[in-house]
Design a protein around this motif. Sequence first.
Motif, PDB file in Angstrom:
ATOM      1  N   ILE A  93      -9.460  26.071 -22.348  1.00 17.05           N
ATOM      2  CA  ILE A  93      -9.746  27.091 -21.335  1.00 17.05           C
ATOM      3  C   ILE A  93     -10.741  26.492 -20.339  1.00 17.05           C
ATOM      4  CG2 ILE A  93     -10.500  29.440 -20.875  1.00 17.05           C
ATOM      5  CD1 ILE A  93      -9.937  30.147 -23.764  1.00 17.05           C
ATOM      6  N   HIS A  94     -10.277  26.285 -19.125  1.00 13.95           N
ATOM      7  CA  HIS A  94     -11.118  25.637 -18.116  1.00 13.95           C
ATOM      8  C   HIS A  94     -12.211  26.570 -17.617  1.00 13.95           C
ATOM      9  CE1 HIS A  94      -9.819  27.765 -14.432  1.00 13.95           C
ATOM     10  NE2 HIS A  94      -8.649  27.879 -15.031  1.00 13.95           N
ATOM     11  N   GLY A  95     -13.198  25.976 -16.983  1.00 10.68           N
ATOM     12  CA  GLY A  95     -14.298  26.742 -16.416  1.00 10.68           C
ATOM     13  C   GLY A  95     -14.168  26.884 -14.909  1.00 10.68           C
ATOM     14  N   GLY A  96     -15.333  27.027 -14.261  1.00  9.73           N
ATOM     15  CA  GLY A  96     -15.338  27.208 -12.813  1.00  9.73           C
ATOM     16  C   GLY A  96     -15.961  28.507 -12.386  1.00  9.73           C
ATOM     17  N   ALA A  97     -16.901  29.026 -13.195  1.00  9.93           N
ATOM     18  CA  ALA A  97     -17.644  30.238 -12.845  1.00  9.93           C
ATOM     19  C   ALA A  97     -16.755  31.468 -12.717  1.00  9.93           C
ATOM     20  CB  ALA A  97     -18.459  30.023 -11.559  1.00  9.93           C
ATOM     21  N   TRP A  98     -15.626  31.463 -13.417  1.00 17.35           N
ATOM     22  CA  TRP A  98     -14.664  32.568 -13.374  1.00 17.35           C
ATOM     23  C   TRP A  98     -14.095  32.754 -11.962  1.00 17.35           C
ATOM     24  CZ3 TRP A  98     -19.591  33.065 -15.415  1.00 17.35           C
ATOM     25  CH2 TRP A  98     -19.686  33.152 -16.806  1.00 17.35           C
ATOM     26  N   SER A 100     -11.783  31.363  -8.423  1.00 15.31           N
ATOM     27  CA  SER A 100     -10.449  30.817  -8.193  1.00 15.31           C
ATOM     28  C   SER A 100     -10.440  29.383  -7.689  1.00 15.31           C
ATOM     29  CB  SER A 100      -9.697  31.707  -7.189  1.00 15.31           C
ATOM     30  OG  SER A 100     -10.393  31.778  -5.953  1.00 15.31           O
ATOM     31  N   GLU A 101     -11.595  28.863  -7.279  1.00 13.55           N
ATOM     32  CA  GLU A 101     -11.604  27.531  -6.670  1.00 13.55           C
ATOM     33  C   GLU A 101     -11.240  26.416  -7.660  1.00 13.55           C
ATOM     34  OE1 GLU A 101     -13.963  30.154  -4.068  1.00 13.55           O
ATOM     35  OE2 GLU A 101     -13.891  29.790  -6.234  1.00 13.55           O
ATOM     36  N   ILE A 102     -11.504  26.618  -8.925  1.00 11.23           N
ATOM     37  CA  ILE A 102     -11.236  25.597  -9.940  1.00 11.23           C
ATOM     38  C   ILE A 102     -10.177  26.117 -10.893  1.00 11.23           C
ATOM     39  CG2 ILE A 102     -12.222  24.295 -11.862  1.00 11.23           C
ATOM     40  CD1 ILE A 102     -14.850  24.246 -10.366  1.00 11.23           C
ATOM     41  N   GLY A 103      -9.166  25.252 -11.186  1.00 12.46           N
ATOM     42  CA  GLY A 103      -8.058  25.691 -12.020  1.00 12.46           C
ATOM     43  C   GLY A 103      -7.840  24.815 -13.235  1.00 12.46           C
ATOM     44  N   ALA A 104      -6.773  25.119 -13.967  1.00  9.97           N
ATOM     45  CA  ALA A 104      -6.475  24.446 -15.230  1.00  9.97           C
ATOM     46  C   ALA A 104      -6.156  22.962 -15.062  1.00  9.97           C
ATOM     47  CB  ALA A 104      -5.314  25.153 -15.925  1.00  9.97           C
ATOM     48  N   ASP A 105      -5.780  22.554 -13.850  1.00 14.17           N
ATOM     49  CA  ASP A 105      -5.466  21.138 -13.636  1.00 14.17           C
ATOM     50  C   ASP A 105      -6.669  20.232 -13.894  1.00 14.17           C
ATOM     51  OD1 ASP A 105      -6.393  22.532 -11.208  1.00 14.17           O
ATOM     52  OD2 ASP A 105      -6.331  20.542 -10.301  1.00 14.17           O
ATOM     53  N   THR A 106      -7.874  20.790 -13.818  1.00 18.07           N
ATOM     54  CA  THR A 106      -9.070  19.986 -14.092  1.00 18.07           C
ATOM     55  C   THR A 106      -9.115  19.533 -15.551  1.00 18.07           C
ATOM     56  OG1 THR A 106     -10.394  21.965 -14.578  1.00 18.07           O
ATOM     57  CG2 THR A 106     -10.404  21.156 -12.311  1.00 18.07           C
ATOM     58  N   ASN A 123      -2.956  24.333 -22.522  1.00 13.30           N
ATOM     59  CA  ASN A 123      -3.947  24.431 -21.457  1.00 13.30           C
ATOM     60  C   ASN A 123      -3.611  25.630 -20.582  1.00 13.30           C
ATOM     61  OD1 ASN A 123      -6.016  23.784 -19.645  1.00 13.30           O
ATOM     62  ND2 ASN A 123      -4.748  22.321 -18.513  1.00 13.30           N
ATOM     63  N   ILE A 124      -4.473  26.654 -20.589  1.00 15.01           N
ATOM     64  CA  ILE A 124      -4.103  27.925 -19.968  1.00 15.01           C
ATOM     65  C   ILE A 124      -4.747  28.126 -18.599  1.00 15.01           C
ATOM     66  CG2 ILE A 124      -3.827  28.932 -22.266  1.00 15.01           C
ATOM     67  CD1 ILE A 124      -6.312  30.610 -21.747  1.00 15.01           C
ATOM     68  N   GLU A 125      -3.996  28.816 -17.752  1.00 14.15           N
ATOM     69  CA  GLU A 125      -4.486  29.282 -16.462  1.00 14.15           C
ATOM     70  C   GLU A 125      -4.577  30.801 -16.508  1.00 14.15           C
ATOM     71  OE1 GLU A 125      -6.438  29.016 -14.132  1.00 14.15           O
ATOM     72  OE2 GLU A 125      -5.428  27.446 -12.965  1.00 14.15           O
ATOM     73  N   TYR A 126      -5.437  31.345 -15.672  1.00 11.75           N
ATOM     74  CA  TYR A 126      -5.665  32.790 -15.681  1.00 11.75           C
ATOM     75  C   TYR A 126      -6.191  33.218 -14.316  1.00 11.75           C
ATOM     76  CZ  TYR A 126     -10.347  30.899 -16.673  1.00 11.75           C
ATOM     77  OH  TYR A 126     -11.517  30.173 -16.634  1.00 11.75           O
ATOM     78  N   ARG A 127      -6.065  34.512 -14.021  1.00 10.03           N
ATOM     79  CA  ARG A 127      -6.558  35.021 -12.746  1.00 10.03           C
ATOM     80  C   ARG A 127      -8.086  35.084 -12.765  1.00 10.03           C
ATOM     81  NH1 ARG A 127      -2.382  40.042 -12.507  1.00 10.03           N
ATOM     82  NH2 ARG A 127      -2.713  39.798 -14.765  1.00 10.03           N
ATOM     83  N   ARG A 128      -8.674  34.682 -11.629  1.00 11.20           N
ATOM     84  CA  ARG A 128     -10.122  34.600 -11.534  1.00 11.20           C
ATOM     85  C   ARG A 128     -10.634  35.383 -10.332  1.00 11.20           C
ATOM     86  NH1 ARG A 128      -8.355  29.076 -10.719  1.00 11.20           N
ATOM     87  NH2 ARG A 128      -6.445  30.288 -10.830  1.00 11.20           N
ATOM     88  N   VAL A 129     -11.933  35.493 -10.237  1.00 12.09           N
ATOM     89  CA  VAL A 129     -12.552  36.192  -9.108  1.00 12.09           C
ATOM     90  C   VAL A 129     -12.125  35.503  -7.813  1.00 12.09           C
ATOM     91  CG1 VAL A 129     -14.733  36.788  -7.973  1.00 12.09           C
ATOM     92  CG2 VAL A 129     -14.532  36.952 -10.470  1.00 12.09           C
ATOM     93  N   GLU A 164      -6.530  26.784 -36.024  1.00 11.08           N
ATOM     94  CA  GLU A 164      -6.586  25.946 -34.816  1.00 11.08           C
ATOM     95  C   GLU A 164      -7.923  26.037 -34.084  1.00 11.08           C
ATOM     96  OE1 GLU A 164      -3.923  24.153 -35.042  1.00 11.08           O
ATOM     97  OE2 GLU A 164      -3.142  25.561 -36.525  1.00 11.08           O
ATOM     98  N   VAL A 165      -8.118  25.122 -33.136  1.00 16.67           N
ATOM     99  CA  VAL A 165      -9.353  25.052 -32.373  1.00 16.67           C
ATOM    100  C   VAL A 165      -9.107  25.484 -30.938  1.00 16.67           C
ATOM    101  CG1 VAL A 165      -9.015  22.626 -31.695  1.00 16.67           C
ATOM    102  CG2 VAL A 165     -11.330  23.576 -31.785  1.00 16.67           C
ATOM    103  N   VAL A 166     -10.101  26.151 -30.343  1.00 20.20           N
ATOM    104  CA  VAL A 166     -10.081  26.452 -28.918  1.00 20.20           C
ATOM    105  C   VAL A 166     -11.304  25.800 -28.295  1.00 20.20           C
ATOM    106  CG1 VAL A 166     -11.261  28.683 -29.253  1.00 20.20           C
ATOM    107  CG2 VAL A 166      -9.974  28.275 -27.156  1.00 20.20           C
ATOM    108  N   VAL A 167     -11.092  25.186 -27.135  1.00 25.89           N
ATOM    109  CA  VAL A 167     -12.140  24.431 -26.450  1.00 25.89           C
ATOM    110  C   VAL A 167     -12.298  24.987 -25.047  1.00 25.89           C
ATOM    111  CG1 VAL A 167     -12.890  22.146 -25.664  1.00 25.89           C
ATOM    112  CG2 VAL A 167     -11.474  22.366 -27.744  1.00 25.89           C
ATOM    113  N   GLY A 168     -13.522  25.248 -24.638  1.00 23.22           N
ATOM    114  CA  GLY A 168     -13.753  25.732 -23.290  1.00 23.22           C
ATOM    115  C   GLY A 168     -14.966  25.075 -22.656  1.00 23.22           C
ATOM    116  N   HIS A 169     -14.940  24.978 -21.343  1.00 22.93           N
ATOM    117  CA  HIS A 169     -16.069  24.427 -20.598  1.00 22.93           C
ATOM    118  C   HIS A 169     -16.610  25.483 -19.654  1.00 22.93           C
ATOM    119  CE1 HIS A 169     -17.645  22.227 -16.896  1.00 22.93           C
ATOM    120  NE2 HIS A 169     -18.515  21.929 -17.840  1.00 22.93           N
ATOM    121  N   SER A 170     -17.942  25.658 -19.634  1.00 23.67           N
ATOM    122  CA  SER A 170     -18.609  26.566 -18.715  1.00 23.67           C
ATOM    123  C   SER A 170     -18.109  28.001 -18.927  1.00 23.67           C
ATOM    124  CB  SER A 170     -18.400  26.088 -17.272  1.00 23.67           C
ATOM    125  OG  SER A 170     -19.196  26.807 -16.366  1.00 23.67           O
ATOM    126  N   ALA A 171     -17.574  28.641 -17.880  1.00 22.80           N
ATOM    127  CA  ALA A 171     -17.023  29.985 -18.060  1.00 22.80           C
ATOM    128  C   ALA A 171     -15.928  29.984 -19.119  1.00 22.80           C
ATOM    129  CB  ALA A 171     -16.465  30.495 -16.733  1.00 22.80           C
TER     130      ALA A 171
END
Length: 323
Positions: A93-98, A100-106, A123-129, A164-171
């Motif tokens: 689960i990617h970060g980016g302060a919740w 929209s500027e940063i996405g799962a491609d990172t 690797n999941i994408e989701y709707r953000r602020v 299983e394991v879930v990994v997230g960065h920042s948000a």
Amino acid sequence: MPVKRVVGRRSSTQVLALSLASALTALSACSISDPAPSAESYFNGPAQLDEVTVQRFEYPTREGEPDPEQNWADLYLPAGEEEVDSLPLAVLIHGGAWKSEIGADTFDPLARELASRGMAVYNIEYRRVGSGGGWPTTFRDVADALDHVVEIDAMYPQITVDDEVVVGHSAGAQLAVWGGTRHLLDDDEVGSRPKFRPTRVVSIAGPLDAVYAAHNGDDRIVTAIGGTPSEVPERYKMVDPVQNIAADTPVVALHGSKDTVVSPENSRRYVNAARLAGGDAKLVLVDGEDHVSIVSGDSPNYSKVIDTITSVADAELDKVVSP
């Protein structure tokens, strides 16, 4: 002693049924840059992939129509022979302060690195602020993406989903830790009644004490949740990791010692609270790393971050040490 992975075996009838489902759905799923495994490979014994492959899926949402540009996830499969129930799954689960500027491609480089080590990666994408997200959409999307793992498992019987394991960065770390504890939520709370629950978590630079973060200048989390802790305390109660500790869900919190975006105190407070609650939690401070460099392939500590993830995925938390 570390707890070893125990994989539940499928019956021959289940394997045949799942192989048929895999062959049919693999043809309809939308692939991206890499070739997807052929349907025929699932009818002739174990799948054999020559390289890491990536398959994209749109996941359904509980409320309203999904956004095909944002409600999707990429499944990475490693090269080599793949028997049924042979590939441990890591959810990213990617970060980016919740926002929209940063996405799962990172997280594509991280996903490929983990896949090169023999893991399946989701690797999941989701709707953000700023793109239709915020409260409660962002949190519902992550819950829906996690629950879609059950469908992915039916399509690809070589992956495991029981431990299983879930990994997230920042948000994404806040969302990851919350994602591992959704079974604690009341039925009317956002993200409750999970179909799939990760049983181990790696948090990287996460705001794991949301109230503390909000009270110490983190306006990003206030925007994502839609108010301050005093204005919407019930929302923080639903999604704040430190208020939703699952003692049976081990958490390793990695944090850069020079992180000025999300203070390491967030991870420290969570780990202390989890231990007081009888949980298995460990803080790993990475000396010299800031909020971004800790997940950069250029960092001298990057291999240690990868090693931590794989150790947690293998339920070998005793191998997790500070870089």
